[in-house]
Motif scaffolding. Sequence first.
Motif, PDB file in Angstrom:
ATOM      1  N   ARG B  97       0.825  -1.198   0.000  1.00 27.56           N
ATOM      2  CA  ARG B  97       0.000   0.000   0.000  1.00 27.56           C
ATOM      3  C   ARG B  97       0.862   1.251   0.000  1.00 27.56           C
ATOM      4  O   ARG B  97       2.014   1.242   0.421  1.00 27.56           O
ATOM      5  CB  ARG B  97      -0.888   0.029   1.242  1.00 27.56           C
ATOM      6  CG  ARG B  97      -1.838  -1.119   1.278  1.00 27.56           C
ATOM      7  CD  ARG B  97      -2.819  -0.949   2.369  1.00 27.56           C
ATOM      8  NE  ARG B  97      -2.203  -1.033   3.675  1.00 27.56           N
ATOM      9  CZ  ARG B  97      -2.847  -0.802   4.787  1.00 27.56           C
ATOM     10  NH1 ARG B  97      -4.112  -0.434   4.740  1.00 27.56           N
ATOM     11  NH2 ARG B  97      -2.259  -0.910   5.942  1.00 27.56           N
ATOM     12  N   ARG B  98       0.285   2.288  -0.427  1.00 26.98           N
ATOM     13  CA  ARG B  98       1.003   3.535  -0.464  1.00 26.98           C
ATOM     14  C   ARG B  98       0.027   4.677  -0.356  1.00 26.98           C
ATOM     15  O   ARG B  98      -1.068   4.627  -0.897  1.00 26.98           O
ATOM     16  CB  ARG B  98       1.766   3.657  -1.779  1.00 26.98           C
ATOM     17  CG  ARG B  98       2.626   4.885  -1.826  1.00 26.98           C
ATOM     18  CD  ARG B  98       3.366   4.915  -3.113  1.00 26.98           C
ATOM     19  NE  ARG B  98       2.753   5.896  -3.987  1.00 26.98           N
ATOM     20  CZ  ARG B  98       3.422   6.487  -4.954  1.00 26.98           C
ATOM     21  NH1 ARG B  98       4.659   6.170  -5.175  1.00 26.98           N
ATOM     22  NH2 ARG B  98       2.827   7.372  -5.709  1.00 26.98           N
ATOM     23  N   ASP B  99       0.426   5.701   0.334  1.00 25.74           N
ATOM     24  CA  ASP B  99      -0.416   6.879   0.424  1.00 25.74           C
ATOM     25  C   ASP B  99       0.454   8.098   0.487  1.00 25.74           C
ATOM     26  O   ASP B  99       1.162   8.324   1.439  1.00 25.74           O
ATOM     27  CB  ASP B  99      -1.304   6.798   1.661  1.00 25.74           C
ATOM     28  CG  ASP B  99      -2.082   8.078   1.852  1.00 25.74           C
ATOM     29  OD1 ASP B  99      -2.024   8.637   2.957  1.00 25.74           O
ATOM     30  OD2 ASP B  99      -2.721   8.543   0.905  1.00 25.74           O
ATOM     31  N   ILE B 100       0.399   8.888  -0.546  1.00 32.15           N
ATOM     32  CA  ILE B 100       1.136  10.146  -0.533  1.00 32.15           C
ATOM     33  C   ILE B 100       0.152  11.240  -0.235  1.00 32.15           C
ATOM     34  O   ILE B 100      -0.793  11.467  -0.978  1.00 32.15           O
ATOM     35  CB  ILE B 100       1.828  10.399  -1.877  1.00 32.15           C
ATOM     36  CG1 ILE B 100       2.889   9.341  -2.096  1.00 32.15           C
ATOM     37  CG2 ILE B 100       2.438  11.800  -1.899  1.00 32.15           C
ATOM     38  CD1 ILE B 100       3.598   9.442  -3.409  1.00 32.15           C
ATOM     39  N   THR B 101       0.359  11.878   0.849  1.00 36.59           N
ATOM     40  CA  THR B 101      -0.613  12.864   1.288  1.00 36.59           C
ATOM     41  C   THR B 101      -0.510  14.159   0.495  1.00 36.59           C
ATOM     42  O   THR B 101      -1.493  14.801   0.210  1.00 36.59           O
ATOM     43  CB  THR B 101      -0.417  13.164   2.778  1.00 36.59           C
ATOM     44  OG1 THR B 101      -0.241  11.933   3.475  1.00 36.59           O
ATOM     45  CG2 THR B 101      -1.624  13.885   3.339  1.00 36.59           C
ATOM     46  N   ARG B 102       0.682  14.521   0.151  1.00 35.98           N
ATOM     47  CA  ARG B 102       0.832  15.767  -0.589  1.00 35.98           C
ATOM     48  C   ARG B 102       1.970  15.626  -1.572  1.00 35.98           C
ATOM     49  O   ARG B 102       2.924  14.883  -1.361  1.00 35.98           O
ATOM     50  CB  ARG B 102       1.112  16.924   0.360  1.00 35.98           C
ATOM     51  CG  ARG B 102       0.819  18.275  -0.263  1.00 35.98           C
ATOM     52  CD  ARG B 102       0.932  19.357   0.737  1.00 35.98           C
ATOM     53  NE  ARG B 102       2.313  19.547   1.167  1.00 35.98           N
ATOM     54  CZ  ARG B 102       2.687  20.418   2.081  1.00 35.98           C
ATOM     55  NH1 ARG B 102       1.791  21.146   2.690  1.00 35.98           N
ATOM     56  NH2 ARG B 102       3.952  20.541   2.403  1.00 35.98           N
TER      57      ARG B 102
END
Lengths: 206, 206
Positions: B97-102
């Motif tokens: 999983r990956r989540d780049i917030t900005r």
Amino acid sequence: MTDQQDVYPSMTISTEQSTENIAPIKLGERLKDIRRALGLTLEEASQKTGLARSTLSKIENEQISPTFQAMQKLTTGLDINIPQLFATPKKVNTTGRRDITRNELGKSHPTLTYEHELLATQLSNKKMMPFKSLVRARSFDDYSDWIRHDGEEFLLVLKGEITFFSEYYEPVNLVEGDSVYYDANMGHMLASVSEDDAQILWVTAS
Amino acid sequence: MTDQQDVYPSMTISTEQSTENIAPIKLGERLKDIRRALGLTLEEASQKTGLARSTLSKIENEQISPTFQAMQKLTTGLDINIPQLFATPKKVNTTGRRDITRNELGKSHPTLTYEHELLATQLSNKKMMPFKSLVRARSFDDYSDWIRHDGEEFLLVLKGEITFFSEYYEPVNLVEGDSVYYDANMGHMLASVSEDDAQILWVTAS
DNA sequence: AAACCAAGTTTCCTTTAGGAAACTTATTTC
DNA sequence: GAAATAAGTTTCCTAAAGGAAACTTGGTTT
């Protein structure tokens, strides 16, 4: 009321699409843990979720089975995502995970004394829980008692100056760049020394 | 029965003021799609789940909000996992999983040399190991193999700007205040983007 | 088209969830 | 150590969910 043991016999939820029963989900217990972890009373949780205090109590004690509606109020109000809620603690593959939290964009949990910003919220079943927090100025007056919980904690001062109080030691002042590592079962608390708010990073692990 | 349209306008639950729709989950619609995809009639689904045909119908048409109990029967009976059911955005998967917030961009001038400062050395048998490190700006030629080890890692940029490389993801730039949490078994490495040294804090846990 | 049938909906009733307030159980304060 | 306060539980009632059966709708056969 009838014996609730019979009403919720197994509560089995499988996260992956497996046929076997893995770990029965104790929804109430889980929710209580989460609420406690957020440092909320039933009353505060009630205000955040819009559900009655009594209802929350019954859900936590598994006397009732909340409706989908109620669960939505719960998850949105307490800022928890449902997969996380339902994820079975065991058997979760954690390889290759990554989560980036950009500055100021974590999940915020303001309290009287602090403004906690929960980081890396996209991942569940983490070994560590990182926070970035603001310690409000002159916050010492507001606090009455030690904070105490399981696990260990690491803290680094990012900005400002704080006083770190702990149960078995003398208070110490920590300035930018200073850090402390401690057992969280030992009573501890923080206060901003200067007139300005202080910013800290802290990580917990159990 | 009264007009249920008014009762569940869009399944939008907001705790405080309910002005905007955030993430309306059309549970009924979703369930109907899933049942159809499985090629099941209401009657068949009823037998598999133990819920009455009528109840299923009402759930699918969002005339009622199923209890947690009912949802358990649904998910186990139809062999669907709840995260999948609730995932409103894209897939919320356990692995990779990956989540780049900005998003932020900078040009790569990567290097691999650190200057580690081990913190909290007085304590042994810790759950976490915190470091403060300098990431030196060097040439890209110094590219070496991935760093790989057991446990999980949390990293926060204290100063400067770095590029975070990882095995399964595109490189991302992290600036002061940004943080990343990842599985350390996944190959990873850092580089300072600018000519200046960057300073980071990182914590590992196994 | 009528008769039939299968899938889905609605009605009607019983059971259960959800909320207000009373009650209990600590814990603090005077 | 009684009074006050706060957190949590239980009670009691109403509003809503769940099930059985009646009803409607749509498609198929003759």
